[in-house]
Design a protein around this motif. Structure first.
Motif, PDB file in Angstrom:
ATOM      1  N   TRP A   7       0.799  -1.169  -0.183  1.00 34.66           N
ATOM      2  CA  TRP A   7       0.027  -0.038   0.058  1.00 34.66           C
ATOM      3  C   TRP A   7       0.802   1.377   0.086  1.00 34.66           C
ATOM      4  N   ASP A   8       1.886   1.036   0.565  1.00 30.74           N
ATOM      5  CA  ASP A   8       2.774   2.422   0.596  1.00 30.74           C
ATOM      6  C   ASP A   8       3.178   3.083  -0.843  1.00 30.74           C
ATOM      7  N   GLN A   9       3.908   1.969  -1.516  1.00 31.67           N
ATOM      8  CA  GLN A   9       4.187   2.112  -2.801  1.00 31.67           C
ATOM      9  C   GLN A   9       3.067   2.497  -3.910  1.00 31.67           C
ATOM     10  N   PHE A  10       1.931   1.650  -3.599  1.00 29.22           N
ATOM     11  CA  PHE A  10       0.747   1.931  -4.374  1.00 29.22           C
ATOM     12  C   PHE A  10       0.093   3.290  -4.151  1.00 29.22           C
ATOM     13  N   LEU A  11      -0.016   3.813  -2.933  1.00 32.36           N
ATOM     14  CA  LEU A  11      -0.406   5.277  -2.935  1.00 32.36           C
ATOM     15  C   LEU A  11       0.463   6.131  -3.682  1.00 32.36           C
ATOM     16  N   THR A  12       1.684   6.046  -3.645  1.00 31.77           N
ATOM     17  CA  THR A  12       2.761   6.989  -4.462  1.00 31.77           C
ATOM     18  C   THR A  12       2.609   6.932  -5.865  1.00 31.77           C
ATOM     19  N   TYR A  13       2.254   5.685  -6.392  1.00 31.57           N
ATOM     20  CA  TYR A  13       2.104   5.551  -7.909  1.00 31.57           C
ATOM     21  C   TYR A  13       0.506   5.963  -8.132  1.00 31.57           C
ATOM     22  N   TYR A  14      -0.499   5.588  -7.340  1.00 36.29           N
ATOM     23  CA  TYR A  14      -1.869   6.019  -7.590  1.00 36.29           C
ATOM     24  C   TYR A  14      -2.003   7.332  -8.105  1.00 36.29           C
ATOM     25  N   ASP A  15      -1.341   8.400  -7.454  1.00 37.33           N
ATOM     26  CA  ASP A  15      -1.578   9.713  -7.722  1.00 37.33           C
ATOM     27  C   ASP A  15      -1.032  10.072  -8.845  1.00 37.33           C
TER      28      ASP A  15
END
Length: 646
Positions: free
Chosen positions: A116-124
């Motif tokens: 989730w940490d990396q996901f949130l970075t990429y999602y934006d």
């Protein structure tokens, strides 16, 4: 060492053998071209077996399409990719069109891994995440204890009128555990499902409707879905919005049965159908226009009852067409005056406003209109006996800018992709390349595409940037020898044939429609085969229709058949080429004596009406370009303008 770097290295001994065979030198010691090497390497990259260390692979490092090899190789192993791999690729190839897709797919992998940490970075960084990705986003928010945001997103996603992806199930369990699935939200999903013709889903959502009022609304909506006339019996227990939504659910069901069922329901609803609601305006337009396109004189009164206040300008336009069909000139003129000012000022209605009996300003309106480059402008010029006005403006070329553009990696990649006939990928390159360009840069780039022979992209670019006055870009003169030769065989105007191809495919030889029509003149294989037989031409396979000369051979033959069938009337023949001769015969039935401009105006297929007007207009443009200026209509066709000749 990152995965991308590792993938550059040899993977295994068996792979070395495979790669060695794949890149074997050509016979007789000839050196395999970079393009041939690329095509072989691409097959390996797509199965994750591209060997970056081979001598042949190193030869490709400066080949324009080399990034596609790395993209394909990395895509195969995306489930093992890391943030470093994606960053390395992006750094190596900034502005590469598939970079965004790679990033999107990697973000999806992060969601599946629950990273989730990396996901949130990429999602934006994503554009237009789909429902599955949004559900992952909700779970990522919840992992950070952002509960309120999680619930609000889950509520939005759950209410949709269609089934949700399985990936959303964990998010919806959170929604229920946090008491976010309210009765009001459940009712909204019931209504959304019914509006989406998904009765089964509405039943599922109904289980979560708890409040009595919400249950009454849901039950009334489901009952109206089953029997649309129940929309007439709604009491006063509903809010304005609830009543409107239930009425529209009934209308949708009625329309599926027949436009006339929906028309009857709307007329019976009368003032209860609130036309201050834009969604209701949409419905009277949809139903009224569909009925009007049946071209039945008796429907004019019903359409007047449907929209007595002229709330829908599009419906008013079709009421005008019915009046023209019935040759009720005064009524048509009255209806034209009911149009909103912006619509009334369009060339179409300025023409009809001028041409109908009783207008004292006829001559001045037509004279002003004749200055415009449009079907109605050309028609006005034709009536007045004046030359058509092209309004061409030469493009302000910047040779230094063009040389700069030609040296950029995207241009070089596009050039090579066109050599491989990969136009879809080339268009992605174009979109990515031109996204941040100035208008002047895009204009010059469009002409570069034309120089490469990609005329379709030049035409599309002109339309995208409203470069309407650049006639050289919008109307390239190509394949002229074949149009002349094969049109002459069929005794038809080659400029008309050229105009057909320009309208059909934007002069793109590889064009293929969703229905299966192919090539420059967009021939269906069955039509092409039948036409080939009729002229004793050989027909082996449908893919030959992508060959420009062969397509023009058969396309002009078929167009010539339509011209002969419809007695030399290009408007009728053009309509038949687009919609089929059987439809044109039905439109001509009992209407052969209509003025030709009226007949064109009341063509019930919007596509075909626009098609006919465009083709005739394009023929005028091409004739002027080629120094052989001709009027919009031939002398014989012009005799059909009975109103204009008064």
């Amino acid at each position: 060492m990152s995965l991308l770097t590792k993938l550059y290295h040899r993977l295994s001994l068996p792979l070395l053998v495979t790669v060695g065979l794949a890149f074997a030198p050509a016979s007789n010691g000839a050196v395999t071209s970079d393009r041939e090497l690329f095509l072989k390497a691409e097959k390996l990259a797509k199965i994750g077996r591209f060997d970056r260390d081979s001598a042949e692979a190193k030869q490709l490092e400066n080949y324009p399409l080399f990034p596609y090899l790395l993209y394909n190789q990395l895509s195969v192993h995306l489930d093992k990719a890391t943030d470093a791999d994606i960053s390395e690729f992006t750094t190596r190839y900034p502005n590469f069109p598939l970079e965004a897709l790679l990033r999107y797919r990697f973000t999806e992998q992060l969601g599946k891994r629950k990273a989730w940490d990396q996901f949130l970075t990429y999602y934006d960084t994503l554009n237009s995440p789909n429902d599955e990705m949004q559900c992952y986003y909700g779970l990522a928010l919840f992992s950070k204890l952002r509960v309120q945001e999680t619930v609000e997103l889950a509520q939005k996603l759950w209410q949709a009128g269609e089934s949700r992806p399985d990936e959303c199930d964990p998010l919806f369990r959170i929604l229920r555990s946090e008491n976010g699935l309210t009765s009001e939200i459940a009712l909204n999903r019931v209504l959304n499902a019914l509006e989406n013709s998904n009765f089964g889903l509405s039943g599922y959502a109904l289980k979560f409707v708890k409040e009595d009022h919400h249950k009454r609304v849901a039950d009334a909506a489901r009952a109206t879905y089953r029997s649309h006339y129940k929309a007439l019996k709604l009491g006063s227990a509903y809010t304005t919005e609830e009543r409107a939504r239930i009425q529209r659910i009934g209308l949708s069901r009625a329309y599926r049965k027949s436009p006339y069922e929906a028309l009857d329901l709307l007329i019976k609803l009368g003032d209860r159908f609130d036309l201050s609601d834009s969604k209701n305006i949409h419905w009277i337009t949809k139903v009224g226009v569909r009925v009007a396109k049946e071209l039945k004189s008796g429907d004019a009164k019903k359409l007047a009852d449907l929209d007595p206040t002229f709330a829908s300008s599009e419906l008013t336009e079709w009421r005008i067409r019915l009046a023209l069909m019935d040759q009720k000139w005064n009524h048509a003129a009255d209806l034209i005056n009911r149009l909103p000012k912006a619509v009334l000022n369009e060339d179409r209605w300025r023409y009809w406003h001028a041409i109908l009996p009783g207008n004292q300003d006829r001559a001045s309106i037509l004279a002003d209109l004749s200055n415009n480059r449009s079907f109605y402008g050309f028609l006005a010029a034709n009536i007045l006996g004046e030359p058509a006005n092209l309004n061409h403006q030469s493009a302000p070329f910047d040779s230094q800018l063009q040389e700069t553009l030609k040296s950029t990696p995207p241009y070089i990649r596009i050039q090579e992709l066109l050599e491989l006939d990969r136009y879809t990928v080339a268009r992605s390159e174009w979109n990515s390349w031109t996204e941040t360009m100035s208008l002047s840069e895009r204009h010059n780039a469009a002409h570069l595409m034309q120089q490469l022979g990609w005329h379709q992209q030049g035409i599309l670019a002109a339309a995208f940037d409203n470069l309407w006055n650049d006639m050289e870009l919008r109307f390239p003169v190509v394949y002229q020898e074949w149009f002349k030769e094969y049109s002459a065989r069929r005794k038809i105007d080659p400029i008309w044939s050229h105009a057909i191809a320009r309208q059909e495919s934007a002069l793109f030889p590889w064009a293929r429609s969703s229905a299966g029509a192919r090539g420059l003149m967009q021939l269906m294989p069955r039509t092409a085969k039948r036409t080939a037989k009729s002229i004793n031409a050989r027909y082996l396979q449908a893919d030959r229709l992508y060959e420009p000369e062969y397509n023009i051979l058969l396309g002009t033959a078929y167009l010539g058949q339509m011209y002969k069938q419809f007695k030399g009337n290009r408007a009728h023949a053009t309509a038949a080429y687009n919609a089929g001769p059987h439809r044109v015969n039905s439109w001509l039935k009992n209407r052969k004596d209509l003025p030709l401009d009226v007949w064109i105006e009341i063509i019930p297929f919007d596509e075909t009406r626009t098609y006919v007007q465009n083709v005739l207009s394009f023929a005028v443009i091409y004739s002027i370009q080629q120094g052989n200026e001709q009027a919009l209509l031939t002398g014989e066709e012009k005799k059909g303008l009975k109103l204009a000749s008064r």
